[in-house]
Write an enzyme that holds these catalytic residues in place. Structure first.
Site, PDB file in Angstrom:
ATOM      1  N   LYS A 181       0.828  -1.201   0.000  1.00  0.00           N
ATOM      2  CA  LYS A 181       0.000   0.000   0.000  1.00  0.00           C
ATOM      3  C   LYS A 181       0.867   1.257   0.000  1.00  0.00           C
ATOM      4  CE  LYS A 181      -2.008   2.512   3.302  1.00  0.00           C
ATOM      5  NZ  LYS A 181      -1.959   3.855   2.719  1.00  0.00           N
ATOM      6  N   GLY A 233       7.187   4.271   8.231  1.00  0.00           N
ATOM      7  CA  GLY A 233       6.309   5.397   8.530  1.00  0.00           C
ATOM      8  C   GLY A 233       6.597   5.928   9.910  1.00  0.00           C
ATOM      9  N   SER A 234       5.594   6.516  10.518  1.00  0.00           N
ATOM     10  CA  SER A 234       5.798   7.183  11.802  1.00  0.00           C
ATOM     11  C   SER A 234       5.955   6.172  12.937  1.00  0.00           C
ATOM     12  CB  SER A 234       4.618   8.102  12.087  1.00  0.00           C
ATOM     13  OG  SER A 234       3.442   7.338  12.173  1.00  0.00           O
ATOM     14  N   THR A 235       6.636   6.608  13.979  1.00  0.00           N
ATOM     15  CA  THR A 235       6.823   5.756  15.163  1.00  0.00           C
ATOM     16  C   THR A 235       5.471   5.436  15.807  1.00  0.00           C
ATOM     17  OG1 THR A 235       9.064   6.535  15.512  1.00  0.00           O
ATOM     18  CG2 THR A 235       7.910   5.716  17.455  1.00  0.00           C
ATOM     19  N   GLU A 236       4.572   6.409  15.771  1.00  0.00           N
ATOM     20  CA  GLU A 236       3.249   6.205  16.372  1.00  0.00           C
ATOM     21  C   GLU A 236       2.514   5.033  15.698  1.00  0.00           C
ATOM     22  OE1 GLU A 236       0.938   9.669  15.662  1.00  0.00           O
ATOM     23  OE2 GLU A 236      -0.832   8.871  16.696  1.00  0.00           O
ATOM     24  N   GLY A 238       3.879   2.782  13.781  1.00  0.00           N
ATOM     25  CA  GLY A 238       4.720   1.593  13.947  1.00  0.00           C
ATOM     26  C   GLY A 238       4.424   0.874  15.258  1.00  0.00           C
ATOM     27  N   GLU A 255      10.539   0.502   9.983  1.00  0.00           N
ATOM     28  CA  GLU A 255      11.458   1.616   9.715  1.00  0.00           C
ATOM     29  C   GLU A 255      10.706   2.885  10.081  1.00  0.00           C
ATOM     30  OE1 GLU A 255      14.556   1.401   8.731  1.00  0.00           O
ATOM     31  OE2 GLU A 255      14.760  -0.535   7.735  1.00  0.00           O
ATOM     32  N   CYS A 289      13.328  10.633   6.859  1.00  0.00           N
ATOM     33  CA  CYS A 289      13.367  10.047   8.204  1.00  0.00           C
ATOM     34  C   CYS A 289      14.736  10.260   8.848  1.00  0.00           C
ATOM     35  CB  CYS A 289      13.052   8.568   8.130  1.00  0.00           C
ATOM     36  SG  CYS A 289      14.009   7.725   6.873  1.00  0.00           S
ATOM     37  N   GLU A 386      10.361  14.900  15.853  1.00  0.00           N
ATOM     38  CA  GLU A 386      10.583  14.915  14.408  1.00  0.00           C
ATOM     39  C   GLU A 386       9.664  15.963  13.783  1.00  0.00           C
ATOM     40  OE1 GLU A 386       9.231  11.368  12.303  1.00  0.00           O
ATOM     41  OE2 GLU A 386      11.125  11.391  11.218  1.00  0.00           O
TER      42      GLU A 386
HETATM   43  P1  NAP Z   1       2.426   7.333   8.744  1.00  0.00           P
HETATM   44  O1  NAP Z   1       1.337   8.260   9.007  1.00  0.00           O
HETATM   45  O2  NAP Z   1       2.863   6.406   9.803  1.00  0.00           O
HETATM   46  O3  NAP Z   1       2.009   6.526   7.451  1.00  0.00           O
HETATM   47  C1  NAP Z   1       2.819   5.549   6.851  1.00  0.00           C
HETATM   48  C2  NAP Z   1       1.935   4.571   6.107  1.00  0.00           C
HETATM   49  O4  NAP Z   1       1.119   3.841   7.023  1.00  0.00           O
HETATM   50  C3  NAP Z   1       0.975   5.229   5.141  1.00  0.00           C
HETATM   51  O5  NAP Z   1       0.804   4.395   4.020  1.00  0.00           O
HETATM   52  C4  NAP Z   1      -0.295   5.286   5.974  1.00  0.00           C
HETATM   53  O6  NAP Z   1      -1.451   5.418   5.200  1.00  0.00           O
HETATM   54  C5  NAP Z   1      -0.236   3.968   6.693  1.00  0.00           C
HETATM   55  N1  NAP Z   1      -1.007   3.860   7.925  1.00  0.00           N
HETATM   56  C6  NAP Z   1      -1.536   4.855   8.696  1.00  0.00           C
HETATM   57  N2  NAP Z   1      -2.149   4.332   9.782  1.00  0.00           N
HETATM   58  C7  NAP Z   1      -2.002   2.976   9.714  1.00  0.00           C
HETATM   59  C8  NAP Z   1      -2.396   1.880  10.538  1.00  0.00           C
HETATM   60  N3  NAP Z   1      -3.050   2.072  11.683  1.00  0.00           N
HETATM   61  N4  NAP Z   1      -2.066   0.621  10.164  1.00  0.00           N
HETATM   62  C9  NAP Z   1      -1.363   0.411   9.035  1.00  0.00           C
HETATM   63  N5  NAP Z   1      -0.982   1.402   8.203  1.00  0.00           N
HETATM   64  C10 NAP Z   1      -1.280   2.679   8.542  1.00  0.00           C
HETATM   65  O7  NAP Z   1       3.737   8.103   8.322  1.00  0.00           O
HETATM   66  P2  NAP Z   1       3.852   9.261   7.258  1.00  0.00           P
HETATM   67  O8  NAP Z   1       3.461  10.529   7.904  1.00  0.00           O
HETATM   68  O9  NAP Z   1       3.208   8.890   5.981  1.00  0.00           O
HETATM   69  O10 NAP Z   1       5.432   9.238   6.960  1.00  0.00           O
HETATM   70  C11 NAP Z   1       6.314   9.964   7.690  1.00  0.00           C
HETATM   71  C12 NAP Z   1       7.013   9.094   8.722  1.00  0.00           C
HETATM   72  O11 NAP Z   1       7.692   8.023   8.093  1.00  0.00           O
HETATM   73  C13 NAP Z   1       8.061   9.856   9.465  1.00  0.00           C
HETATM   74  O12 NAP Z   1       7.964   9.587  10.835  1.00  0.00           O
HETATM   75  C14 NAP Z   1       9.366   9.299   8.911  1.00  0.00           C
HETATM   76  O13 NAP Z   1      10.453   9.421   9.769  1.00  0.00           O
HETATM   77  C15 NAP Z   1       9.019   7.896   8.617  1.00  0.00           C
HETATM   78  N6  NAP Z   1       9.943   7.304   7.637  1.00  0.00           N
HETATM   79  C16 NAP Z   1      10.868   6.378   8.057  1.00  0.00           C
HETATM   80  C17 NAP Z   1      11.766   5.823   7.151  1.00  0.00           C
HETATM   81  C18 NAP Z   1      12.778   4.820   7.601  1.00  0.00           C
HETATM   82  O14 NAP Z   1      13.352   4.160   6.739  1.00  0.00           O
HETATM   83  N7  NAP Z   1      13.023   4.666   8.891  1.00  0.00           N
HETATM   84  C19 NAP Z   1      11.712   6.199   5.808  1.00  0.00           C
HETATM   85  C20 NAP Z   1      10.775   7.138   5.414  1.00  0.00           C
HETATM   86  C21 NAP Z   1       9.888   7.670   6.337  1.00  0.00           C
HETATM   87  P3  NAP Z   1      -1.922   6.904   4.742  1.00  0.00           P
HETATM   88  O15 NAP Z   1      -0.786   7.598   4.127  1.00  0.00           O
HETATM   89  O16 NAP Z   1      -2.946   6.664   3.741  1.00  0.00           O
HETATM   90  O17 NAP Z   1      -2.396   7.580   5.985  1.00  0.00           O
END
Ligand code: NAP
Ligand code: MG
Length: 474
Positions: A181, A233-236, A238, A255, A289, A386
Site C-alpha cells: 500500500k 512510517g511514523s513511530t506512532e 509503527g 522503519e 526520516c 521529528e
Molecule cells: P504514517 O502516518 O505512519 O504513514 C505511513 C503509512 O502507514 C501510510 O501508508 C499510511 O497510510 C499507513 N497507515 C496509517 N495508519 C495505519 C495503521 N493504523 N495501520 C497500518 N498502516 C497505517 O507516516 P507518514 O506521515 O506517511 O510518513 C512519515 C514518517 O515516516 C516519518 O515519521 C518518517 O520518519 C518515517 N519514515 C521512516 C523511514 C525509515 O526508513 N526509517 C523512511 C521514510 C519515512 P496513509 O498515508 O494513507 O495515511
C-alpha cells in the site's frame, strides 16, 4: 542576498499519462475497488490529479488470496535464477521509463525534479538490480534460502517509488509475494509500477498494489493470511502495528522516525560542512526520516558556520518542482504543512529564535521556507520531536564527549553525521553514536549495498544490502 535571475527550465509533464481514475492492482490486473475512492492532488498547485480507489477489507482479502495463490503455485517454486530475470527486467524498465517516473513522482509528491530524476528513480532501479543478483545466491546470505510467504508492505509518502523498491525488491528476490500500500497522498508511481510489472510479464499475483488510507493499511497488517509485515512510517503507527501483530507468528520489520544529529567540529572543512547541513535538512523539503534536523556545532566555529549557512540558505530556490533549477519543492500535503507550522510555533513559544531564508512562496500549493532555529536547548520540543519539514534546530557543544551525549539524547536512533578532518575522531564518534547509519563528511548517501535501519524508537530490522534479506527469509 537575491538569487541571480534565471530562465525557468521546467521539465515537460507531457511524458506522463495520468488517467482520470485508478482501480486496484490485484492478480496482475487493474480491478475496481469495492470500497469508496479519494483524490490525489499536486501539492505544488492543489490541482486534483486523479480519483483513486480506496481498498476495503474485502479488497485486502482478495489481494492476499491472489498473493497466496501466486506464492504457492509459481513464485516460491521458481528457481532463484528465474526470479532474478524478472527483477532484472523490472530494473531495466524503471531505467528506461525513468523520465516518466521522475516527472510523475514530482507531480504527485511535490519534490524537485532534480531529486526525483537523480536520486529516487535511479536508486529504485539500483535496488532491483542489486537484489536480482541475490535471488540465485540466497544460500550464501547467511539467513537461509526459504521465503516467508505473503508480505504486507505499507509505505509513506516521502519517497514513494524508492520506498516501494526497498520493500518489493528484496521480498521478491527471496521468493515472497507482496501486497503493498502506497501512502494516500502519493499513489501514482506505485500504480505506474503496477503497469511495469505487467510490462515485465511478472506472474499475476506476485505483486499486488492496494491504494487506500490508514484503515486499508490496518486491514492488511492484521489479515490472518499475511506472514510478514514490513512498515515504513511514523513511530506512532509503527507502535500500533507492533501491538496489532503481537502474539501472532507474523514477522515484522519497522522503519520509523528519526531526529538525526549532524555534528560539525571546528577542524571540519566549513564550506563542505555547510553543503552537508543544507543537504541534510533541506533535501526533499526535510521529509526524510534520517534528515539531519539537529545541527550540533562546536562553539568555536558557531558564528562562522551560522553566517555561511544563512548565506547558503539564501541562495536556495524554492518553487515549481518540475523546474530543473528548483532546490526546494512543495510540502507534500496541507496536513503536513499544518504539522510543520505547529511545531515551529512551539519553537517560537519556547523562546528559540526563528530565521527563514528570504524567498517568495507561491500563492497556491503548500510551501514552507527553509528555516532554522537558534537558541535551542535539549529540552525544547523542536530539538526532540521529528518535524519532517525544512526546519533545522541548531545547538552547540564544546567537547566530543558532549557532542556524543547530546546526539544520543533522543528517543530515536536512525542516523548521524560527523564533520571533522580527523579520521580517528570520526571513528571514535561512530563507535559511540547510537544510530543505524553514521555518515562522515557527507550526509544522506544511499546505496542498495548498504544496510539502513534504526535503533530505539526508529524501529527494527534493516533494509538494503545482505542484511536486507534477513527480514524476508525463514
Ligand atoms: P504514517 O502516518 O505512519 O504513514 C505511513 C503509512 O502507514 C501510510 O501508508 C499510511 O497510510 C499507513 N497507515 C496509517 N495508519 C495505519 C495503521 N493504523 N495501520 C497500518 N498502516 C497505517 O507516516 P507518514 O506521515 O506517511 O510518513 C512519515 C514518517 O515516516 C516519518 O515519521 C518518517 O520518519 C518515517 N519514515 C521512516 C523511514 C525509515 O526508513 N526509517 C523512511 C521514510 C519515512 P496513509 O498515508 O494513507 O495515511
Ligand atoms: Mg499527491
Amino acid at each position: 542576498m537575491e538569487p541571480f535571475p534565471y530562465a525557468p527550465a521546467p521539465e515537460s509533464p507531457a511524458i506522463v499519462d495520468i488517467r482520470p481514475s485508478y482501480g486496484l492492482f490485484v492478480g496482475g490486473e487493474f480491478v475496481d475497488g469495492r470500497g469508496t475512492s479519494f483524490k490525489t492532488v499536486n501539492p505544488a498547485t492543489e490541482e486534483v490529479l486523479a480519483e483513486i480507489a480506496e481498498a476495503s477489507p474485502a479488497d485486502v482479502d482478495r489481494a492476499v488470496q491472489a498473493a497466496r495463490t501466486a506464492y504457492d503455485a509459481v513464485w516460491s517454486r521458481m528457481p532463484g535464477s528465474e526470479r532474478a530475470k524478472y527483477l532484472f527486467r523490472i530494473a531495466r524498465i524503471i531505467a528506461e521509463r525513468s523520465r516518466e517516473l521522475a516527472v510523475l513522482e514530482s507531480i504527485d509528491n511535490g519534490k524537485p525534479i532534480r531529486e526525483s530524476r537523480d536520486v529516487d528513480v535511479p536508486i529504485a532501479a539500483a535496488h532491483f538490480f542489486y537484489y536480482a543478483g541475490w535471488a540465485d545466491k540466497l544460500e550464501h546470505s547467511g539467513f537461509g534460502s526459504t521465503p516467508l510467504g505473503v508480505a504486507a508492505q505499507v509505505i509513506p509518502w516521502n519517497f514513494p517509488l524508492l520506498m516501494l523498491a526497498w520493500k518489493i525488491a528484496p521480498a521478491l528476490a527471496c521468493g515472497n509475494t507482496v501486497v503493498l500500500k502506497p501512502a494516500e497522498t502519493t499513489p501514482l508511481t506505485a500504480l505506474l509500477f503496477a503497469e511495469i510489472c505487467q510490462q515485465a510479464d511478472l506472474p499475476p499475483g506476485v505483486v499486488n498494489i492496494l491504494t487506500g488510507a490508514g484503515s486499508t493499511g490496518q486491514a492488511m497488517v492484521t489479515h490472518p493470511g499475511i506472514d510478514k509485515v514490513a512498515f515504513t512510517g511514523s513511530t506512532e503507527v509503527g507502535k500500533a502495528i507492533a501491538r496489532a501483530v503481537a502474539g501472532t507468528d507474523k514477522r515484522v520489520t519497522l522503519e520509523l522516525g528519526g531526529k538525526a544529529a549532524n555534528i560539525v567540529f571546528d577542524d571540519a572543512p566549513i564550506d563542505q560542512a555547510v553543503e552537508g547541513i543544507v543537504d541534510g535538512i533541506f533535501f526533499n523539503q526535510g521529509h526524510v526520516c534520517c534528515a539531519g534536523s539537529r545541527l550540533l556545532v562546536q562553539e568555536s566555529v558557531y558564528d562562522d558556520v551560522l553566517e555561511r549557512l544563512k548565506r547558503r540558505m539564501s541562495t536556495l530556490r524554492l518553487g515549481d518542482p518540475l523546474d530543473k533549477n528548483t532546490d526546494v519543492g512543495a510540502i507534500n500535503s496541507s496536513e503536513q504543512l499544518l504539522r510543520i507550522r505547529a511545531l515551529a510555533e512551539v519553537g517560537d513559544a519556547e523562546g528559540a529564535d526563528r530565521w527563514s531564508a528570504p524567498c517568495d512562496l507561491p500563492t497556491s500549493g503548500f510551501w514552507f521556507p527553509p528555516t532554522l532555529f537558534t537558541g535551542v536547548t535539549q529540552a525544547h520540543r523542536i530539538a526532540r520531536e521529528e518535524i519532517f519539514g525544512p526546519v533545522l534546530s541548531v545547538l552547540t557543544f564544546r567537547t566530543p564527549a558532549e557532542a556524543v551525549e547530546k546526539a544520543n539524547n533522543t528517543p530515536y536512533g536512525l542516523s548521524a553525521g560527523v564533520w571533522s578532518d580527523k579520521g580517528s575522531r570520526i571513528l571514535w564518534m561512530a563507535d559511540r553514536l547510537k544510530a543505524g547509519v553514521v555518515w562522515s563528511n557527507t550526509f544522506n548517501k544511499f546505496d542498495p549495498t548498504s544496510p539502513f535501519g534504526g535503533y530505539k524508537e526508529s524501529g527494527y530490522g534493516r533494509e538494503g544490502g545482505r542484511h536486507g534479506l534477513e527480514g524476508y527469509l525463514r
